[in-house]
Design a protein around this motif. Sequence first.
Motif, PDB file in Angstrom:
ATOM      1  N   ASP A   2      21.546 114.913   6.345  1.00  0.00           N
ATOM      2  CA  ASP A   2      20.377 114.102   6.681  1.00  0.00           C
ATOM      3  C   ASP A   2      20.779 113.052   7.700  1.00  0.00           C
ATOM      4  OD1 ASP A   2      20.794 111.306   5.348  1.00  0.00           O
ATOM      5  OD2 ASP A   2      21.348 112.730   3.770  1.00  0.00           O
ATOM      6  N   HIS A   3      19.779 112.353   8.208  1.00  0.00           N
ATOM      7  CA  HIS A   3      20.003 111.320   9.221  1.00  0.00           C
ATOM      8  C   HIS A   3      19.436 109.989   8.751  1.00  0.00           C
ATOM      9  CE1 HIS A   3      20.107 115.265  11.212  1.00  0.00           C
ATOM     10  NE2 HIS A   3      21.169 114.741  11.786  1.00  0.00           N
ATOM     11  N   ALA A   4      19.470 109.764   7.451  1.00  0.00           N
ATOM     12  CA  ALA A   4      18.968 108.532   6.857  1.00  0.00           C
ATOM     13  C   ALA A   4      20.080 107.477   6.860  1.00  0.00           C
ATOM     14  CB  ALA A   4      18.500 108.799   5.422  1.00  0.00           C
ATOM     15  N   SER A   5      19.756 106.305   6.331  1.00  0.00           N
ATOM     16  CA  SER A   5      20.797 105.298   6.132  1.00  0.00           C
ATOM     17  C   SER A   5      21.818 105.864   5.159  1.00  0.00           C
ATOM     18  CB  SER A   5      20.184 104.024   5.543  1.00  0.00           C
ATOM     19  OG  SER A   5      19.232 103.502   6.429  1.00  0.00           O
ATOM     20  N   PRO A   6      23.087 105.564   5.377  1.00  0.00           N
ATOM     21  CA  PRO A   6      24.110 106.139   4.494  1.00  0.00           C
ATOM     22  C   PRO A   6      24.023 105.598   3.069  1.00  0.00           C
ATOM     23  CG  PRO A   6      25.114 104.733   6.174  1.00  0.00           C
ATOM     24  CD  PRO A   6      23.661 104.772   6.451  1.00  0.00           C
ATOM     25  N   MET A   7      24.445 106.430   2.145  1.00  0.00           N
ATOM     26  CA  MET A   7      24.534 106.057   0.740  1.00  0.00           C
ATOM     27  C   MET A   7      25.815 105.244   0.559  1.00  0.00           C
ATOM     28  SD  MET A   7      24.806 108.711  -2.469  1.00  0.00           S
ATOM     29  CE  MET A   7      26.367 109.464  -2.006  1.00  0.00           C
ATOM     30  N   GLU A   8      25.795 104.305  -0.362  1.00  0.00           N
ATOM     31  CA  GLU A   8      27.017 103.572  -0.693  1.00  0.00           C
ATOM     32  C   GLU A   8      28.000 104.563  -1.312  1.00  0.00           C
ATOM     33  OE1 GLU A   8      27.665 100.385  -0.034  1.00  0.00           O
ATOM     34  OE2 GLU A   8      25.711 100.190   0.922  1.00  0.00           O
ATOM     35  N   PRO A   9      29.184 104.755  -0.724  1.00  0.00           N
ATOM     36  CA  PRO A   9      30.128 105.762  -1.228  1.00  0.00           C
ATOM     37  C   PRO A   9      30.477 105.593  -2.704  1.00  0.00           C
ATOM     38  CG  PRO A   9      30.850 104.919   0.890  1.00  0.00           C
ATOM     39  CD  PRO A   9      29.684 104.084   0.469  1.00  0.00           C
ATOM     40  N   GLN A  10      30.515 104.352  -3.208  1.00  0.00           N
ATOM     41  CA  GLN A  10      30.892 104.142  -4.607  1.00  0.00           C
ATOM     42  C   GLN A  10      29.844 104.691  -5.573  1.00  0.00           C
ATOM     43  OE1 GLN A  10      30.390 101.672  -2.425  1.00  0.00           O
ATOM     44  NE2 GLN A  10      29.173 100.029  -3.292  1.00  0.00           N
ATOM     45  N   LEU A  11      28.629 104.967  -5.094  1.00  0.00           N
ATOM     46  CA  LEU A  11      27.602 105.551  -5.961  1.00  0.00           C
ATOM     47  C   LEU A  11      28.020 106.927  -6.467  1.00  0.00           C
ATOM     48  CD1 LEU A  11      24.271 104.606  -4.144  1.00  0.00           C
ATOM     49  CD2 LEU A  11      25.178 103.652  -6.275  1.00  0.00           C
TER      50      LEU A  11
END
Length: 147
Positions: free
Chosen positions: A80-89
Amino acid sequence: MVSSISLSIDSDLDKVSLLARAVRALCEDFLSPDDQDAVELSLVEAINNVIKHGYQGKPGKDVQVAVGLQSDQVVIDIIDHASPMEPQLLEQPAADPFSFDETELADIPESGMGLALIRMNMDEVQYLSSETENRLRMVKRIERPLP
C-alpha cells in the motif's frame, strides 16, 4: 518459484472478500483446508487494517496483493501507499490480546487483535516501509513440499 500472481483492489472494505476468495483459490492445491483458512483470515485482517488505519477508510486508494506459490511455501505481499505503520505494532505484545471475558462486552479490546491473528496464523510476518510504499509479507509453509 512455482508461480506468482498480482492482484489489486480499490481501498473499499466491500472488495476485500473478493480478493480473499481469489487468493484462497490460488492456494487450494498447495495448502490444507485449515491452512487455507489461516491464510484467508490473515489476508482479510491485513487488508482491512490497511484500509481502516492506513487509508482512514477512504476509497480510491490502491491495495496490491502479490502471491508467490513456491514449492515449500506461499508468500503473500500486501503493498500500500498509506502512512507507514509503527513497526513495534507487529511485535508480540506483552499482554495476550485474546485474554478477556467474552461475556463482558466492555472488556473486549477494540484493536490489536488483527495483527495478533496474523502472527498466530502465519509462519513468518515481516513489515517493510519505504518512502513510496509499505509491504507486509506473510509466509505460510506448505506441509507437503511439492516435488
